[in-house]
Enzyme design. Structure first.
Site, short mmCIF file in Angstrom:
data_model
loop_
_atom_site.label_atom_id
_atom_site.label_comp_id
_atom_site.label_asym_id
_atom_site.label_seq_id
_atom_site.Cartn_x
_atom_site.Cartn_y
_atom_site.Cartn_z
NE ARG A 168 32.36 -68.93 69.99
CZ ARG A 168 32.40 -67.79 69.32
NH1 ARG A 168 33.53 -67.45 68.69
NH2 ARG A 168 31.35 -66.99 69.26
CE LYS A 193 28.13 -70.63 67.92
NZ LYS A 193 27.58 -70.60 69.30
CG HIS A 263 31.69 -70.98 76.66
ND1 HIS A 263 32.26 -71.13 75.42
CD2 HIS A 263 30.67 -70.10 76.50
CE1 HIS A 263 31.60 -70.39 74.53
NE2 HIS A 263 30.64 -69.76 75.17
NE ARG A 266 32.76 -66.94 73.59
CZ ARG A 266 33.23 -66.14 72.65
NH1 ARG A 266 34.50 -65.77 72.66
NH2 ARG A 266 32.44 -65.69 71.69
CG HIS A 289 29.17 -62.84 71.36
ND1 HIS A 289 29.32 -62.26 72.60
CD2 HIS A 289 29.44 -64.17 71.52
CE1 HIS A 289 29.66 -63.19 73.48
NE2 HIS A 289 29.74 -64.34 72.85
CE1 TYR A 298 29.93 -66.49 76.18
CE2 TYR A 298 27.84 -65.83 75.23
CZ TYR A 298 28.91 -66.68 75.27
OH TYR A 298 28.98 -67.72 74.38
#
Length: 315
Positions: A168, A193, A263, A266, A289, A298
């Site tokens: 990220r 995250k 993103h 990503r 994740h 994704y």
């Protein structure tokens, strides 16, 4: 026109007496987040407070412990009208977390809390956000860096990390020199995250870009990627996450490709690994994740991948 959020007198929801940081549920919640997530979630809490009080309170001056089901249910409706489903869901998640801290701090009655957070989910649209970058687009982006100036070396290293490790933008901005192992290509992602640490890895082709950058930056402790002033002067301090976005926008314009977000790198990372046959659990761990279901969102491989997949069936 968006309908107004009509509630009680806004003053009824404001803090009568300021709370210490240790007793303020919104502040306790924000302090539990990774540094890169705090600005976004603070903006969400401020927006919620303004909606609930017709603009008279923000996240710090709202008395979160006074919220009841009539407030939160009306807020859910307002968020659903004003924001995209994913954004509204994220804001409701922040609300629930703040109320959970209010419960833990004995600021709200357990029954009032359970009613206030008993809100239905906001269903997201099926249209996938963002896109994956093609190999031609990535090559065009890297070609904008002639590697003769410090800024080109830095930007090439930045894009190598985004493309090769799928981090990220806040995680990239937070990297320090000590977090990179030039021998193995390992990147220590600290407090990503969800406040979780993980180890990401760069492919060999990406490692060379970081080595070239470090040859200019030097091995002094501090931020791995740092701002560069006009004239090529380096400042050994961390870049902000927004700087990553601005760099990519500039490089996309130079490369003559469609605009994209950090993103999207990503999304490209996850899609390409899945397309290469890497199992989804491994991709989940590399991306940081919480579950494979998040990783599946994704996937931007498109129809061609599905067409190739069925060709493996034999009759």
């Amino acid at each position: 026109m968006r309908p107004p959020l009509v509630l009680d007198d806004p003053e009824d929801l404001s803090l009568g007496v300021p709370l210490s940081l240790a007793q303020h549920p919104a502040r306790v919640y924000l302090d539990s987040l990774a540094p890169g997530s705090r600005p976004t979630m603070k903006q969400s809490l401020d927006a919620i407070a303004r909606l609930l009080t017709s603009g008279q309170c923000d996240g710090d001056t709202l008395d979160w412990a006074k919220l009841r089901y009539r407030h939160t249910s009306a807020l859910r409706t307002a968020l659903k009208v004003r924001y995209a489903p994913a954004t509204a869901s994220k804001m409701l998640c922040a609300l629930r977390r703040v109320l959970k801290e209010a419960l833990r701090l004995d600021l709200i009655d357990p029954l009032d809390y359970s009613k206030a957070v008993d809100l239905g989910r906001i269903k997201e649209t099926r249209t996938l956000r963002g896109r994956a970058l093609s190999s031609e687009e990535i090559a065009a982006l890297m070609a904008t860096c002639d590697l003769a100036r410090p800024i080109d070396l830095r930007d090439a290293a930045l894009m190598a990390i985004l493309r090769g490790a799928g981090l990220r933008r806040a995680e990239v901005a937070a990297l320090a020199v000590r977090d990179f192992d030039p021998e193995t290509g390992a990147l220590a992602v600290r407090r990503g995250k969800g406040n979780k640490d993980r180890t990401a890895y760069l492919p060999s082709g990406a490692i060379s870009f970081l080595r070239a950058w470090l040859a200019v930056r030097g091995e002094a402790p501090g931020a791995l990627l740092c701002p560069i002033r006009k004239g090529g002067h380096l400042e050994i301090r961390a870049m902000c996450a927004d700087a990553v976005l601005k760099i990519l926008r500039r490089r996309a314009k130079q490369a003559g490709i469609e605009a994209f977000s950090p993103h999207d790198f990503r999304r490209t990372f996850c899609s390409d690994l899945l397309d290469a046959g890497v199992d989804i659990v491994t991709v989940q761990k590399l991306a940081g994740h919480a579950s494979p279901a998040t990783t599946a969102k994704y996937d931007r491989r498109g129809e061609e991948t599905k067409r190739r997949a069925v060709q493996k069936l034999r009759f």
